[in-house]
Design a protein around this motif. Structure first.
Motif, PDB file in Angstrom:
ATOM      1  N   ALA A  23       0.824  -1.215   0.000  1.00  0.00           N
ATOM      2  CA  ALA A  23       0.000   0.000   0.000  1.00  0.00           C
ATOM      3  C   ALA A  23       0.853   1.258   0.000  1.00  0.00           C
ATOM      4  O   ALA A  23       0.467   2.288  -0.578  1.00  0.00           O
ATOM      5  CB  ALA A  23      -0.934  -0.002   1.206  1.00  0.00           C
ATOM      6  N   LEU A  24       2.030   1.220   0.641  1.00  0.00           N
ATOM      7  CA  LEU A  24       2.914   2.385   0.650  1.00  0.00           C
ATOM      8  C   LEU A  24       3.587   2.569  -0.706  1.00  0.00           C
ATOM      9  O   LEU A  24       3.833   3.697  -1.136  1.00  0.00           O
ATOM     10  CB  LEU A  24       3.949   2.256   1.760  1.00  0.00           C
ATOM     11  N   ASP A  25       3.890   1.457  -1.382  1.00  0.00           N
ATOM     12  CA  ASP A  25       4.391   1.563  -2.756  1.00  0.00           C
ATOM     13  C   ASP A  25       3.379   2.283  -3.633  1.00  0.00           C
ATOM     14  O   ASP A  25       3.731   3.165  -4.427  1.00  0.00           O
ATOM     15  CB  ASP A  25       4.673   0.169  -3.334  1.00  0.00           C
ATOM     16  N   THR A  26       2.126   1.900  -3.492  1.00  0.00           N
ATOM     17  CA  THR A  26       1.065   2.524  -4.283  1.00  0.00           C
ATOM     18  C   THR A  26       0.910   3.993  -3.933  1.00  0.00           C
ATOM     19  O   THR A  26       0.744   4.849  -4.810  1.00  0.00           O
ATOM     20  CB  THR A  26      -0.264   1.786  -4.060  1.00  0.00           C
ATOM     21  N   LEU A  27       0.964   4.305  -2.645  1.00  0.00           N
ATOM     22  CA  LEU A  27       0.847   5.698  -2.206  1.00  0.00           C
ATOM     23  C   LEU A  27       1.957   6.549  -2.808  1.00  0.00           C
ATOM     24  O   LEU A  27       1.706   7.672  -3.289  1.00  0.00           O
ATOM     25  CB  LEU A  27       0.886   5.772  -0.681  1.00  0.00           C
ATOM     26  N   CYS A  28       3.169   6.045  -2.809  1.00  0.00           N
ATOM     27  CA  CYS A  28       4.287   6.803  -3.384  1.00  0.00           C
ATOM     28  C   CYS A  28       4.111   7.000  -4.883  1.00  0.00           C
ATOM     29  O   CYS A  28       4.339   8.096  -5.408  1.00  0.00           O
ATOM     30  CB  CYS A  28       5.601   6.093  -3.081  1.00  0.00           C
ATOM     31  N   ARG A  29       3.715   5.950  -5.564  1.00  0.00           N
ATOM     32  CA  ARG A  29       3.485   6.071  -7.011  1.00  0.00           C
ATOM     33  C   ARG A  29       2.414   7.115  -7.304  1.00  0.00           C
ATOM     34  O   ARG A  29       2.571   7.968  -8.186  1.00  0.00           O
ATOM     35  CB  ARG A  29       3.047   4.711  -7.566  1.00  0.00           C
ATOM     36  N   ASP A  30       1.319   7.073  -6.538  1.00  0.00           N
ATOM     37  CA  ASP A  30       0.235   8.012  -6.778  1.00  0.00           C
ATOM     38  C   ASP A  30       0.599   9.429  -6.327  1.00  0.00           C
ATOM     39  O   ASP A  30       0.116  10.413  -6.901  1.00  0.00           O
ATOM     40  CB  ASP A  30      -1.028   7.536  -6.067  1.00  0.00           C
ATOM     41  N   GLY A  31       1.441   9.541  -5.305  1.00  0.00           N
ATOM     42  CA  GLY A  31       1.902  10.862  -4.897  1.00  0.00           C
ATOM     43  C   GLY A  31       2.689  11.557  -5.993  1.00  0.00           C
ATOM     44  O   GLY A  31       2.509  12.755  -6.250  1.00  0.00           O
ATOM     45  N   ARG A  32       3.549  10.796  -6.644  1.00  0.00           N
ATOM     46  CA  ARG A  32       4.326  11.367  -7.760  1.00  0.00           C
ATOM     47  C   ARG A  32       3.398  11.735  -8.921  1.00  0.00           C
ATOM     48  O   ARG A  32       3.567  12.770  -9.569  1.00  0.00           O
ATOM     49  CB  ARG A  32       5.392  10.377  -8.215  1.00  0.00           C
ATOM     50  N   ARG A  33       2.403  10.879  -9.167  1.00  0.00           N
ATOM     51  CA  ARG A  33       1.455  11.166 -10.241  1.00  0.00           C
ATOM     52  C   ARG A  33       0.642  12.418  -9.933  1.00  0.00           C
ATOM     53  O   ARG A  33       0.359  13.224 -10.826  1.00  0.00           O
ATOM     54  CB  ARG A  33       0.527   9.969 -10.446  1.00  0.00           C
ATOM     55  N   ALA A  34       0.251  12.609  -8.657  1.00  0.00           N
ATOM     56  CA  ALA A  34      -0.491  13.807  -8.279  1.00  0.00           C
ATOM     57  C   ALA A  34       0.309  15.069  -8.591  1.00  0.00           C
ATOM     58  O   ALA A  34      -0.245  16.062  -9.085  1.00  0.00           O
ATOM     59  CB  ALA A  34      -0.849  13.751  -6.801  1.00  0.00           C
ATOM     60  N   MET A  35       1.621  15.050  -8.300  1.00  0.00           N
ATOM     61  CA  MET A  35       2.477  16.186  -8.641  1.00  0.00           C
ATOM     62  C   MET A  35       2.483  16.418 -10.147  1.00  0.00           C
ATOM     63  O   MET A  35       2.361  17.561 -10.625  1.00  0.00           O
ATOM     64  CB  MET A  35       3.899  15.951  -8.140  1.00  0.00           C
ATOM     65  N   GLN A  36       2.628  15.359 -10.922  1.00  0.00           N
ATOM     66  CA  GLN A  36       2.683  15.488 -12.372  1.00  0.00           C
ATOM     67  C   GLN A  36       1.389  16.068 -12.930  1.00  0.00           C
ATOM     68  O   GLN A  36       1.399  16.902 -13.851  1.00  0.00           O
ATOM     69  CB  GLN A  36       2.990  14.126 -12.997  1.00  0.00           C
ATOM     70  N   ILE A  37       0.263  15.638 -12.358  1.00  0.00           N
ATOM     71  CA  ILE A  37      -1.031  16.173 -12.789  1.00  0.00           C
ATOM     72  C   ILE A  37      -1.102  17.667 -12.507  1.00  0.00           C
ATOM     73  O   ILE A  37      -1.611  18.448 -13.324  1.00  0.00           O
ATOM     74  CB  ILE A  37      -2.168  15.407 -12.081  1.00  0.00           C
ATOM     75  N   GLY A  38      -0.580  18.102 -11.361  1.00  0.00           N
ATOM     76  CA  GLY A  38      -0.548  19.529 -11.061  1.00  0.00           C
ATOM     77  C   GLY A  38       0.311  20.299 -12.046  1.00  0.00           C
ATOM     78  O   GLY A  38      -0.069  21.383 -12.516  1.00  0.00           O
ATOM     79  N   ILE A  39       1.466  19.752 -12.381  1.00  0.00           N
ATOM     80  CA  ILE A  39       2.367  20.402 -13.340  1.00  0.00           C
ATOM     81  C   ILE A  39       1.694  20.562 -14.701  1.00  0.00           C
ATOM     82  O   ILE A  39       1.874  21.571 -15.391  1.00  0.00           O
ATOM     83  CB  ILE A  39       3.681  19.607 -13.455  1.00  0.00           C
ATOM     84  N   GLU A  40       0.899  19.582 -15.081  1.00  0.00           N
ATOM     85  CA  GLU A  40       0.225  19.621 -16.379  1.00  0.00           C
ATOM     86  C   GLU A  40      -0.794  20.757 -16.487  1.00  0.00           C
ATOM     87  O   GLU A  40      -1.209  21.110 -17.592  1.00  0.00           O
ATOM     88  CB  GLU A  40      -0.464  18.281 -16.643  1.00  0.00           C
TER      89      GLU A  40
END
Length: 249
Positions: free
Chosen positions: A117-134
């Motif tokens: 679950a922490l692996d998933t959280l980290c992956r999604d955390g990075r994706r959330a940043m990328q979505i903001g940058i977009e």
């Protein structure tokens, strides 16, 4: 800061590269049994070698070169005697200046093995940043950043820490447009101008809503208590989107 000349962009890219390379080297040195102070000393040596100044120290007299936050600590952790262990989430936040330009970057790293679950959280955390940058570009609404990140978080059952925001950066560590929400807001009418320098840094959590102060005057904790990750880049708005300046080389 608003970039108007190539030499300004070059100066920002230089310090962006330095903080990115410093964070990357610290993450590669991260291992169980070391203290957060030992990890911070690695960052200190690298910044000094590049002629860069720690922004938390120079701007706010922070008692460390970098911010290192472990598990229940979600931001502004003071490097010290805490021993890093297997299964830990370790957030490394590096901000520094050189020749009058500031850049800021951060990431949460896993000390394996960790729960899936922490692996998933980290992956999604990075994706959330990328979505903001977009969402960043000339004349686009500032509110679009938080709205897009908020949709992503809500769709996946996450929460966002709502009192730790993105911010302007460039000639100082925190500057106009000051706080930039990475969660949905009402009443935000400002627009992004061409050349604006800002961070994108959502704090994605499995249940936390607020950052609360600890006893040391610096370290912040999730309330309610829940695993929380942060990923951060410094970017420049252009007509074609965002330039990320905090990339390692």
């Amino acid at each position: 800061m608003t970039i108007t000349k190539q030499d300004e962009l070059d100066g920002l890219k230089e310090i962006g590269r330095i903080v990115a390379n410093t964070m990357l080297a610290m993450s590669k040195s991260l291992e169980p049994g070391m203290t957060t102070r030992e990890l911070d000393e690695i960052g200190k040596a690298l910044l000094e070698r590049e002629g860069a100044l720690s922004a938390p120290q120079s701007s706010y007299h922070f008692p460390g070169t970098t911010c290192i936050s472990v598990n229940e600590e979600i931001a502004h952790g003071i490097p010290g005697d805490r021993v890093i262990a297997q299964g830990d989430l370790v957030n490394i936040d590096v901000s520094a200046s050189k020749n009058g330009y500031f850049a800021d970057t951060g990431s949460t790293f896993r000390v394996t093995p960790v729960a899936p679950a922490l692996d998933t959280l980290c992956r999604d955390g990075r994706r959330a940043m990328q979505i903001g940058i977009e969402q960043v570009g000339n004349s686009r609404p500032l509110s679009g950043i938080g709205n897009a990140i908020g949709r992503f978080a809500s769709d996946r059952g996450y929460t966002l820490i709502r009192n730790l925001a993105s911010h302007g950066v460039g000639r100082s560590l925190h500057e106009y447009p000051e706080e930039i929400a990475t969660w949905p807001t009402r009443g935000e009418k400002r627009r992004i101008n061409k050349g604006l320098v800002l961070t994108i840094e959502p704090f994605l959590s499995t249940g936390g809503h607020w950052a609360t102060d600890g006893n040391d005057g610096w370290t912040l904790y999730s309330e309610p208590h829940a695993p929380t990750v942060q990923y951060e880049h410094t970017i420049v708005a252009t007509d074609r989107g965002a330039i990320i300046v905090t990339l390692p080389s």
